[in-house]
Design an enzyme around this catalytic site. Sequence first.
Site, PDB file in Angstrom:
ATOM      1  N   GLY A 256      -2.562   4.513  -5.857  1.00 13.73           N
ATOM      2  CA  GLY A 256      -1.207   4.721  -6.407  1.00 13.73           C
ATOM      3  C   GLY A 256      -0.657   3.478  -7.087  1.00 13.73           C
ATOM      4  O   GLY A 256       0.201   3.576  -7.964  1.00 13.73           O
TER       5      GLY A 256
ATOM      6  N   GLU B  35      -2.054   3.602 -10.446  1.00 13.03           N
ATOM      7  CA  GLU B  35      -1.352   4.690 -11.150  1.00 13.03           C
ATOM      8  C   GLU B  35       0.032   4.233 -11.619  1.00 13.03           C
ATOM      9  O   GLU B  35       0.476   4.572 -12.712  1.00 13.03           O
ATOM     10  CB  GLU B  35      -1.258   5.920 -10.234  1.00 13.03           C
ATOM     11  CG  GLU B  35      -2.641   6.492 -10.015  1.00 13.03           C
ATOM     12  CD  GLU B  35      -2.701   7.640  -9.032  1.00 13.03           C
ATOM     13  OE1 GLU B  35      -2.268   7.440  -7.884  1.00 13.03           O
ATOM     14  OE2 GLU B  35      -3.176   8.713  -9.409  1.00 13.03           O
TER      15      GLU B  35
ATOM     16  N   ALA C 268      -0.908   4.204  -2.339  1.00 13.85           N
ATOM     17  CA  ALA C 268       0.081   4.969  -1.576  1.00 13.85           C
ATOM     18  C   ALA C 268      -0.090   4.563  -0.116  1.00 13.85           C
ATOM     19  O   ALA C 268      -1.139   4.048   0.277  1.00 13.85           O
ATOM     20  CB  ALA C 268      -0.173   6.458  -1.774  1.00 13.85           C
TER      21      ALA C 268
ATOM     22  N   GLU D 294      -9.640   6.325  -3.693  1.00 11.09           N
ATOM     23  CA  GLU D 294      -9.274   7.595  -3.050  1.00 11.09           C
ATOM     24  C   GLU D 294     -10.458   8.400  -2.528  1.00 11.09           C
ATOM     25  O   GLU D 294     -10.388   8.978  -1.445  1.00 11.09           O
ATOM     26  CB  GLU D 294      -8.481   8.476  -4.026  1.00 11.09           C
ATOM     27  CG  GLU D 294      -7.019   8.104  -4.128  1.00 11.09           C
ATOM     28  CD  GLU D 294      -6.743   7.027  -5.167  1.00 11.09           C
ATOM     29  OE1 GLU D 294      -7.699   6.348  -5.601  1.00 11.09           O
ATOM     30  OE2 GLU D 294      -5.573   6.873  -5.541  1.00 11.09           O
TER      31      GLU D 294
HETATM   32  N1  CO8 Z   1      -1.253   1.801   2.919  1.00 13.89           N
HETATM   33  C1  CO8 Z   1      -0.735   1.337   4.088  1.00 13.89           C
HETATM   34  N2  CO8 Z   1      -0.976   0.106   4.566  1.00 13.89           N
HETATM   35  C2  CO8 Z   1      -1.752  -0.699   3.799  1.00 13.89           C
HETATM   36  C3  CO8 Z   1      -2.301  -0.298   2.566  1.00 13.89           C
HETATM   37  C4  CO8 Z   1      -2.016   1.032   2.129  1.00 13.89           C
HETATM   38  N3  CO8 Z   1      -2.463   1.511   0.969  1.00 13.89           N
HETATM   39  N4  CO8 Z   1      -3.031  -1.305   2.060  1.00 13.89           N
HETATM   40  C5  CO8 Z   1      -2.925  -2.320   2.926  1.00 13.89           C
HETATM   41  N5  CO8 Z   1      -2.160  -1.969   3.975  1.00 13.89           N
HETATM   42  C6  CO8 Z   1      -1.803  -2.776   5.154  1.00 13.89           C
HETATM   43  C7  CO8 Z   1      -2.973  -2.864   6.120  1.00 13.89           C
HETATM   44  O1  CO8 Z   1      -3.039  -1.718   6.947  1.00 13.89           O
HETATM   45  C8  CO8 Z   1      -2.610  -4.114   6.877  1.00 13.89           C
HETATM   46  O2  CO8 Z   1      -1.622  -3.793   7.837  1.00 13.89           O
HETATM   47  P1  CO8 Z   1      -1.771  -4.340   9.355  1.00 13.89           P
HETATM   48  O3  CO8 Z   1      -1.687  -5.846   9.193  1.00 13.89           O
HETATM   49  O4  CO8 Z   1      -0.595  -3.749  10.047  1.00 13.89           O
HETATM   50  O5  CO8 Z   1      -3.093  -3.876   9.838  1.00 13.89           O
HETATM   51  C9  CO8 Z   1      -1.945  -4.995   5.818  1.00 13.89           C
HETATM   52  O6  CO8 Z   1      -1.568  -4.106   4.755  1.00 13.89           O
HETATM   53  C10 CO8 Z   1      -2.914  -6.025   5.241  1.00 13.89           C
HETATM   54  O7  CO8 Z   1      -4.091  -5.357   4.855  1.00 13.89           O
HETATM   55  P2  CO8 Z   1      -5.575  -5.883   5.214  1.00 13.89           P
HETATM   56  O8  CO8 Z   1      -5.550  -6.545   6.538  1.00 13.89           O
HETATM   57  O9  CO8 Z   1      -6.509  -4.731   5.023  1.00 13.89           O
HETATM   58  O10 CO8 Z   1      -5.748  -6.991   4.085  1.00 13.89           O
HETATM   59  P3  CO8 Z   1      -7.105  -7.429   3.362  1.00 13.89           P
HETATM   60  O11 CO8 Z   1      -6.742  -8.595   2.528  1.00 13.89           O
HETATM   61  O12 CO8 Z   1      -8.212  -7.551   4.315  1.00 13.89           O
HETATM   62  O13 CO8 Z   1      -7.472  -6.181   2.370  1.00 13.89           O
HETATM   63  C11 CO8 Z   1      -7.020  -4.446   0.752  1.00 13.89           C
HETATM   64  C12 CO8 Z   1      -6.630  -5.842   1.322  1.00 13.89           C
HETATM   65  C13 CO8 Z   1      -8.373  -4.526   0.082  1.00 13.89           C
HETATM   66  C14 CO8 Z   1      -5.954  -4.073  -0.267  1.00 13.89           C
HETATM   67  C15 CO8 Z   1      -7.066  -3.429   1.910  1.00 13.89           C
HETATM   68  O14 CO8 Z   1      -5.856  -3.508   2.667  1.00 13.89           O
HETATM   69  C16 CO8 Z   1      -7.231  -2.027   1.471  1.00 13.89           C
HETATM   70  O15 CO8 Z   1      -8.333  -1.607   1.167  1.00 13.89           O
HETATM   71  N6  CO8 Z   1      -6.125  -1.254   1.455  1.00 13.89           N
HETATM   72  C17 CO8 Z   1      -6.171   0.155   1.143  1.00 13.89           C
HETATM   73  C18 CO8 Z   1      -6.351   0.363  -0.346  1.00 13.89           C
HETATM   74  C19 CO8 Z   1      -6.426   1.825  -0.667  1.00 13.89           C
HETATM   75  O16 CO8 Z   1      -7.294   2.554  -0.210  1.00 13.89           O
HETATM   76  N7  CO8 Z   1      -5.485   2.294  -1.516  1.00 13.89           N
HETATM   77  C20 CO8 Z   1      -5.448   3.649  -1.982  1.00 13.89           C
HETATM   78  C21 CO8 Z   1      -4.620   4.475  -1.077  1.00 13.89           C
HETATM   79  S1  CO8 Z   1      -4.702   6.178  -1.490  1.00 13.89           S
HETATM   80  C22 CO8 Z   1      -3.673   6.357  -2.804  1.00 13.89           C
HETATM   81  O17 CO8 Z   1      -3.108   5.428  -3.294  1.00 13.89           O
HETATM   82  C23 CO8 Z   1      -3.520   7.748  -3.288  1.00 13.89           C
HETATM   83  C24 CO8 Z   1      -2.453   7.867  -4.356  1.00 13.89           C
HETATM   84  C25 CO8 Z   1      -2.217   9.290  -4.708  1.00 13.89           C
HETATM   85  C26 CO8 Z   1      -1.609  10.019  -3.562  1.00 13.89           C
HETATM   86  C27 CO8 Z   1      -1.488  11.454  -3.859  1.00 13.89           C
HETATM   87  C28 CO8 Z   1      -0.581  12.147  -2.845  1.00 13.89           C
HETATM   88  C29 CO8 Z   1      -1.253  12.713  -1.716  1.00 13.89           C
END
Ligand code: CO8
Length: 260
Positions: A111, A114, A66, A134
């Site tokens: 998400g 999911e 998400a 999460e």
């Molecule tokens: N949300 C928003 N932006 C994201 C997300 C995300 N989930 N994942 C990546 N991005 C963005 C980064 O912020 C970055 O943006 P910017 O260039 O502007 O800084 C761009 O994508 C590229 O990301 P990275 O530079 O971090 O790329 P890497 O190759 O170094 O890493 C990863 C890739 C491992 C995927 C890393 O980006 C990461 O860990 N992302 C977050 C993953 C995460 O924690 N996902 C779970 C989110 S929580 C969730 O899904 C809850 C669902 C249920 C919700 C319930 C309702 C409340």
Amino acid sequence: MEYKNILFESNDGITLMTINSPRTMNALNSEILGELEAACQQLDRDGSVKVVIITGAGEKAFVAGADIKEMSRMSSFEGAEFARKGQRVMTRINTMRKPVIAAVNGYALGGGLELALACDFIYASEKARFGFPEVGLGIIPGFGGTQNLARLIGPSRANELIFSGRMITAEQSFSWGIINVLCPPEELISRTLATAREITTKGSLGVAFAKDVILNGLNMAKEDGFRYEASLFGVLFTTEDQLEGMAAFMEKRTAVFQGK
Ligand code: CO8
């Protein structure tokens, strides 16, 4: 409906939906969830669509979760609303009358995992990575992941994945039974399309009823599931597809199903 974040490609009864928001690694925000919901409604109504495939744009991510930026600004009320919307969309995907296959090309996190779990089964490239990060964000999976993962691979492995927030490889996901097929990245879409094509040659009512009985049967006592299976089995004997399928077998020819 104008779709800003989903690309559609439809051929021979198969629709490939590509979530396309590369700036955030295809992370699910409210807008994308709304588009997914509308797309499911539209595709389910469209008689020419027999199988749906969901994938992510780009080389790196299926869906990286998400949208954390959007969530970071939410109040408790908005968080609950967002979770409800996500759960509604995942349920919509899960209960589509047609099979939905996830083709996971990269990160399927939070998400994103999911979303893949809401599909009927998952094909993945060797580059895919799966996880529920999460708890590292101070939350829990909120789009049905705790329920769907534990049902798919059992509570023990689901507990380990969710409590640790760890990311696992495609190989590990395969050995745990999260994904059905593991293949080189360049083969992912062609392998998924090949299976989708195989499904389109079958009676679409039979496929839809099989999906219904498997899905709903999981929430029933076994004898109730058997009863439900027998009822739908009986209903199929009122269809042209059943007459055609059995006639084609006896006449040693390929069946041509009309989905009625
Ligand atoms: N949300 C928003 N932006 C994201 C997300 C995300 N989930 N994942 C990546 N991005 C963005 C980064 O912020 C970055 O943006 P910017 O260039 O502007 O800084 C761009 O994508 C590229 O990301 P990275 O530079 O971090 O790329 P890497 O190759 O170094 O890493 C990863 C890739 C491992 C995927 C890393 O980006 C990461 O860990 N992302 C977050 C993953 C995460 O924690 N996902 C779970 C989110 S929580 C969730 O899904 C809850 C669902 C249920 C919700 C319930 C309702 C409340």
